[in-house]
Design an enzyme around this catalytic site. Structure first.
Site, PDB file in Angstrom:
ATOM      1  N   CYS A 234       0.802  -1.203   0.084  1.00  0.00           N
ATOM      2  CA  CYS A 234      -0.097  -0.018  -0.052  1.00  0.00           C
ATOM      3  C   CYS A 234       0.814   1.303  -0.042  1.00  0.00           C
ATOM      4  O   CYS A 234       2.196   1.187   0.527  1.00  0.00           O
ATOM      5  CB  CYS A 234      -0.805   0.081   1.156  1.00  0.00           C
ATOM      6  SG  CYS A 234      -2.115  -1.123   1.437  1.00  0.00           S
TER       7      CYS A 234
ATOM      8  N   GLU B  79       0.881   3.880   1.931  1.00  0.00           N
ATOM      9  CA  GLU B  79       1.149   4.347   3.132  1.00  0.00           C
ATOM     10  C   GLU B  79       2.556   3.685   3.653  1.00  0.00           C
ATOM     11  O   GLU B  79       3.235   3.973   4.353  1.00  0.00           O
ATOM     12  CB  GLU B  79       0.069   4.100   4.257  1.00  0.00           C
ATOM     13  CG  GLU B  79      -1.184   4.707   4.054  1.00  0.00           C
ATOM     14  CD  GLU B  79      -2.242   3.978   3.208  1.00  0.00           C
ATOM     15  OE1 GLU B  79      -1.699   3.192   2.278  1.00  0.00           O
ATOM     16  OE2 GLU B  79      -3.429   4.002   3.574  1.00  0.00           O
TER      17      GLU B  79
HETATM   18  N1  THU Z   1      -4.473   0.310  -1.097  1.00  0.00           N
HETATM   19  C1  THU Z   1      -3.438   1.361  -0.529  1.00  0.00           C
HETATM   20  O1  THU Z   1      -2.277   1.563  -1.155  1.00  0.00           O
HETATM   21  N2  THU Z   1      -3.698   1.868   0.617  1.00  0.00           N
HETATM   22  C2  THU Z   1      -4.931   1.818   1.321  1.00  0.00           C
HETATM   23  O2  THU Z   1      -5.094   2.422   2.167  1.00  0.00           O
HETATM   24  C3  THU Z   1      -5.917   0.798   1.017  1.00  0.00           C
HETATM   25  C4  THU Z   1      -5.665   0.015  -0.330  1.00  0.00           C
HETATM   26  C5  THU Z   1      -4.108   0.004  -2.470  1.00  0.00           C
HETATM   27  C6  THU Z   1      -3.697  -1.618  -2.344  1.00  0.00           C
HETATM   28  C7  THU Z   1      -4.101  -1.953  -3.666  1.00  0.00           C
HETATM   29  O3  THU Z   1      -3.041  -1.838  -4.618  1.00  0.00           O
HETATM   30  C8  THU Z   1      -5.203  -1.303  -4.041  1.00  0.00           C
HETATM   31  O4  THU Z   1      -5.223  -0.074  -3.203  1.00  0.00           O
HETATM   32  C9  THU Z   1      -6.507  -1.800  -4.072  1.00  0.00           C
HETATM   33  O5  THU Z   1      -6.736  -2.538  -2.491  1.00  0.00           O
END
Ligand code: THU
Length: 130
Positions: free
Chosen positions: A54, A56
């Site tokens: 993700c 973050e």
């Molecule tokens: N994702 C993030 O990068 N941060 C979040 O807080 C929620 C989800 C990303 C992971 C994945 O690449 C996409 O969003 C769908 O879940």
């Protein structure tokens, strides 16, 4: 420009680098260290799906690997009307390295919501639990 606006801008800019060909859900984040340095992060997906990281956590790992410790705010930007809060895994990591910091959610239309980590992640398992 307010402190939060700067963090939102960096998250927005870093979101442009997202590698999200599987979900098409692009996320940007920006983490401000106590030193004042700001670290941007985006989500980086993988064909195995499970190896995806993700936005973050990208920002956190960039900062930690640069020797930073102590953080005072993190922003998250997506292109959704309902603002995107951090996933469970990211909440654990934000708590580990940042504690009870403000989490600034925003979208491309400029909607903003500020939440506190203690509200997003009550009853944490952390170093004090060991
Ligand atoms: N994702 C993030 O990068 N941060 C979040 O807080 C929620 C989800 C990303 C992971 C994945 O690449 C996409 O969003 C769908 O879940």
């Amino acid at each position: 420009m307010s402190d939060y606006e700067h963090l939102i801008l960096i998250a927005k800019q870093t979101r442009d680098n997202a590698h999200a060909p599987y979900s098409n859900f692009r996320v940007g984040s920006a983490l401000r260290a106590a030193s004042g340095r700001v670290f941007g992060g985006c989500n980086v997906e993988n064909a195995t799906y499970g190896l995806t990281i993700c936005a973050e956590r990208t920002a956190i790992f960039k900062a930690i690997s640069e020797g930073e410790r102590g953080f005072d705010a993190i922003s998250i930007v997506t292109d959704t009307d309902v603002l995107t809060p951090p996933c469970g895994a990211c909440r654990q990591l934000i708590w580990e390295f940042c504690g009870d910091i403000p989490v600034i959610l925003s979208n491309l239309k400029g909607k903003i919501e500020v939440l506190q980590m203690r509200d997003l992640f009550p009853k944490p398992f952390d170093a004090s639990s060991l």
